[in-house]
Scaffold this motif. Sequence first.
Motif, PDB file in Angstrom:
ATOM      1  N   THR A   1      27.936 -28.215  12.401  1.00  0.00           N
ATOM      2  CA  THR A   1      28.786 -29.303  12.882  1.00  0.00           C
ATOM      3  C   THR A   1      28.555 -29.557  14.366  1.00  0.00           C
ATOM      4  N   LEU A   2      28.504 -28.488  15.167  1.00  0.00           N
ATOM      5  CA  LEU A   2      28.264 -28.630  16.606  1.00  0.00           C
ATOM      6  C   LEU A   2      26.891 -29.249  16.858  1.00  0.00           C
TER       7      LEU A   2
ATOM      8  N   SER B   1      23.530 -37.714  28.583  1.00  0.00           N
ATOM      9  CA  SER B   1      22.831 -36.639  29.285  1.00  0.00           C
ATOM     10  C   SER B   1      23.406 -35.296  28.838  1.00  0.00           C
ATOM     11  N   TYR B   2      22.698 -34.218  29.176  1.00  0.00           N
ATOM     12  CA  TYR B   2      23.174 -32.879  28.826  1.00  0.00           C
ATOM     13  C   TYR B   2      24.556 -32.630  29.425  1.00  0.00           C
ATOM     14  N   LYS B   3      24.738 -33.077  30.656  1.00  0.00           N
ATOM     15  CA  LYS B   3      26.007 -32.876  31.358  1.00  0.00           C
ATOM     16  C   LYS B   3      27.144 -33.630  30.654  1.00  0.00           C
ATOM     17  N   GLU B   4      26.884 -34.872  30.235  1.00  0.00           N
ATOM     18  CA  GLU B   4      27.906 -35.668  29.543  1.00  0.00           C
ATOM     19  C   GLU B   4      28.240 -35.065  28.175  1.00  0.00           C
ATOM     20  N   ILE B   5      27.219 -34.573  27.487  1.00  0.00           N
ATOM     21  CA  ILE B   5      27.454 -33.936  26.181  1.00  0.00           C
ATOM     22  C   ILE B   5      28.285 -32.670  26.375  1.00  0.00           C
ATOM     23  N   ALA B   6      27.966 -31.898  27.410  1.00  0.00           N
ATOM     24  CA  ALA B   6      28.726 -30.674  27.702  1.00  0.00           C
ATOM     25  C   ALA B   6      30.191 -31.001  27.973  1.00  0.00           C
TER      26      ALA B   6
ATOM     27  N   LYS C   1      31.901 -33.610  26.873  1.00  0.00           N
ATOM     28  CA  LYS C   1      32.556 -34.084  25.650  1.00  0.00           C
ATOM     29  C   LYS C   1      32.807 -32.955  24.642  1.00  0.00           C
ATOM     30  N   THR C   2      31.948 -31.942  24.632  1.00  0.00           N
ATOM     31  CA  THR C   2      32.076 -30.880  23.627  1.00  0.00           C
ATOM     32  C   THR C   2      32.725 -29.606  24.169  1.00  0.00           C
ATOM     33  N   SER C   3      33.013 -29.576  25.447  1.00  0.00           N
ATOM     34  CA  SER C   3      33.638 -28.405  26.099  1.00  0.00           C
ATOM     35  C   SER C   3      32.739 -27.176  26.098  1.00  0.00           C
TER      36      SER C   3
ATOM     37  N   LYS D   1      23.984 -25.151  29.612  1.00  0.00           N
ATOM     38  CA  LYS D   1      22.957 -24.257  29.052  1.00  0.00           C
ATOM     39  C   LYS D   1      23.085 -24.176  27.528  1.00  0.00           C
ATOM     40  N   LYS D   2      24.319 -24.111  27.031  1.00  0.00           N
ATOM     41  CA  LYS D   2      24.553 -24.074  25.575  1.00  0.00           C
ATOM     42  C   LYS D   2      24.043 -25.373  24.951  1.00  0.00           C
TER      43      LYS D   2
END
Length: 152
Positions: free
Chosen positions: A109-110, A123-128, A130-132, A136-137
Amino acid sequence: VQVNDLYQEAKIGLLEALYTYRESKVVGLAHYVKICVQSHIGDSLRKCSTKSYRLLDTRLSLDMDIADDGSLTFMDLVECGNLEFNPHYQASKQEQINILKGRLSVLSTLENEVYHLWNKGYSYKEIAAKTSFNVKKIDNVIQKIKRVALKS
C-alpha cells in the motif's frame, strides 16, 4: 470504372466458373464461363453506379505524384510526426502500460501510494511530507519500485 478493374472482375468470374462448373449439368463450359464473367462484370458496373461508390471513387492515391519531377507525393503532405496518431505506437504503448501494471501489482500500500505521487511529479520531499516518512525512506521505496518495474 477503369478497364483494369473490369478485367480483374472478368478473371474472378472465370475462376469462379472453373471452380463451380459441373459436367453433370446440361450446360457447356464455354456458355457457363460466359454467364459467370458477364455476371461479375455486370455486378461491378452496378456497384460503380451507386452513390456510395462514387464517394469512394473520388479518392486520390497517397502515392500519386504532385510534383512534376516526382519528388513529392500526397503522403508527404499528410504524414504526421505526432506519435499520438500512430496506431503502432499506441498499441506498443498500451502493451507496455499493461506489462508495467502487472509488475507493479505486487507493491504494498505504501509503495503504491509513493508510486502514484512520484508518477504525478511530486518530489521526494513532497512525497515524504504527504506520507509522514523521511526522505531516505521515500528514496528507498522509489528505488524498490524501479527494480520491480524493470525486472525481466
